[in-house]
Scaffold this motif. Structure first.
Motif, short mmCIF file in Angstrom:
data_model
loop_
_atom_site.label_atom_id
_atom_site.label_comp_id
_atom_site.label_asym_id
_atom_site.label_seq_id
_atom_site.Cartn_x
_atom_site.Cartn_y
_atom_site.Cartn_z
N ASP A 100 42.19 44.61 29.34
CA ASP A 100 41.42 45.74 29.87
C ASP A 100 42.12 46.26 31.11
O ASP A 100 43.16 45.73 31.52
N LYS A 101 41.57 47.27 31.74
CA LYS A 101 42.25 47.90 32.88
C LYS A 101 42.31 47.01 34.11
O LYS A 101 43.07 47.29 35.04
N ASP A 102 41.52 45.94 34.12
CA ASP A 102 41.53 45.00 35.24
C ASP A 102 42.41 43.79 35.00
O ASP A 102 42.43 42.85 35.81
N ASP A 103 43.14 43.79 33.90
CA ASP A 103 44.03 42.67 33.58
C ASP A 103 45.07 42.50 34.69
O ASP A 103 45.66 43.46 35.17
N SER A 104 45.30 41.25 35.08
CA SER A 104 46.24 40.95 36.16
C SER A 104 47.68 41.31 35.81
O SER A 104 48.53 41.45 36.70
N LEU A 105 47.97 41.48 34.50
CA LEU A 105 49.33 41.84 34.11
C LEU A 105 49.75 43.21 34.67
O LEU A 105 50.94 43.45 34.87
N PHE A 106 48.80 44.08 34.90
CA PHE A 106 49.16 45.38 35.48
C PHE A 106 49.79 45.20 36.86
O PHE A 106 50.66 45.99 37.25
N THR A 107 49.35 44.17 37.56
CA THR A 107 49.95 43.87 38.87
C THR A 107 51.24 43.09 38.72
O THR A 107 52.29 43.49 39.23
N ALA A 165 43.46 49.51 27.02
CA ALA A 165 43.66 48.95 28.35
C ALA A 165 44.67 49.79 29.13
O ALA A 165 44.45 50.10 30.32
N GLN A 166 45.76 50.18 28.47
CA GLN A 166 46.77 50.98 29.16
C GLN A 166 46.29 52.41 29.39
O GLN A 166 46.59 53.01 30.44
N PHE A 167 45.56 52.98 28.44
CA PHE A 167 45.00 54.32 28.66
C PHE A 167 44.04 54.32 29.85
O PHE A 167 44.06 55.23 30.68
N ASP A 168 43.22 53.29 29.94
CA ASP A 168 42.24 53.21 31.04
C ASP A 168 42.92 52.96 32.37
O ASP A 168 42.53 53.52 33.40
#
Length: 286
Positions: free
Chosen positions: A49-56, A89-92
């Motif tokens: 989801d958009k809060d996934d730590s992988l984005f960081t 997840a990436q769109f959000d």
């Protein structure tokens, strides 16, 4: 106007961070205006989801030295959708990024953007086997319509899986090849893709037009050490295709758009230029 192209980045490992440092220097030295991010943005299975730590850990941290003024325009790769919610997840996160003036941009399965009449980039989702027929149809109809309508001198297609590649994954075939070629035939000059973790440049004859295929999946994962995993025969067996360059260095490309010429530089993470391809335009082929 200059941009960078990089793909297969999302490992969060030291290799990605070292490539990110080189990319940051290139952006500053060469006045890069934006980055094309060619899929497999988050290994191994995408984000939940958009809060996934992988984005960081797999995006923001490796590129933290790059200003948020430099936007990364992405497409989806096969690893990005291993999680069933990976695309959303990436769109959000893209929506969150845009709202907060951050740099990750991936609003939909397909979209386009450009600069005046100089260039236009058309982004599509290449995970065709995982798409329902309605989405596949909407993607190709909308993209083809926008390509034909565009007055841009240079028209670029970004899709994670290349039409042709000298890497282990090889060439598209069957319905997937027909699908992407149908889009390319509407007026595309350059196809940029990742998937194979190497750098390569191929001239493709599609219809009566020469189209350049750039493969640059060298953003984080080193390729096989042995040359037996490089397959020039994959290109030579395809009618009208010519392999112009291949290397296995980690790195990225720089695209320099001018009204009469598109210059493509292949660089390693130290910003050494490994190969250059120029595409020219004149009044008869604009």
């Amino acid at each position: 106007m200059r941009c960078a192209f990089i793909a297969d980045t999302g490992t969060g490992c030291d290799f990605q961070k070292s490539v990110g440092k080189g990319l940051s220097k290139l952006i500053k030295q060469s006045k890069i205006k934006f980055v094309l991010l060619g899929g497999d943005n988050f290994y191994p299975d995408g984000c939940a989801d958009k809060d996934d730590s992988l984005f960081t850990t797999h995006f923001e941290t490796p590129y933290k030295s790059i200003s948020n003024d430099i936007k990364f325009f992405g497409c989806l790769g096969n690893h990005d959708i291993h999680h069933p919610n990976g695309h959303n997840a990436q769109f959000d996160y893209s929506e969150h990024s845009i709202e907060n003036d951050m740099k990750f941009i991936l609003p939909n399965h397909f979209y386009d953007f450009g600069h005046k009449d100089l260039f236009q980039v058309f982004v599509i989702d290449g995970n065709l086997e995982n798409m329902n027929e309605d989405l596949k149809s909407e993607q190709t109809k909308t993209t083809c319509k926008e390509i034909k309508k565009s007055k841009a001198i240079w028209k670029v297609l970004m899709v994670h899986t290349p039409l042709v590649s000298p890497g282990e994954h090889g060439n598209l075939s069957g319905d997937d090849e027909k699908y992407v070629k149908n889009i390319v035939r509407k007026g595309i000059d350059l196809v940029c893709s990742g998937h194979d973790h190497l750098q390569a440049c191929v001239n493709m004859k599609i219809g009566d037009k020469n189209v350049i295929q750039v493969i640059n999946g060298a953003g984080a994962k080193p390729y096989f050490k042995s040359d037996k995993y490089i397959h020039p025969e994959y290109i030579s067996k395809k009618r009208g295709c010519d392999l112009l360059h291949v290397n296995t260095d980690l790195g990225y490309c720089c695209f320099d758009f001018t009204p009469k010429k598109l210059k493509i530089d292949f660089l390693n993470k130290n910003n050494d230029i490994l190969f250059t391809k120029n595409i020219t335009k004149n009044k008869t082929n604009i």
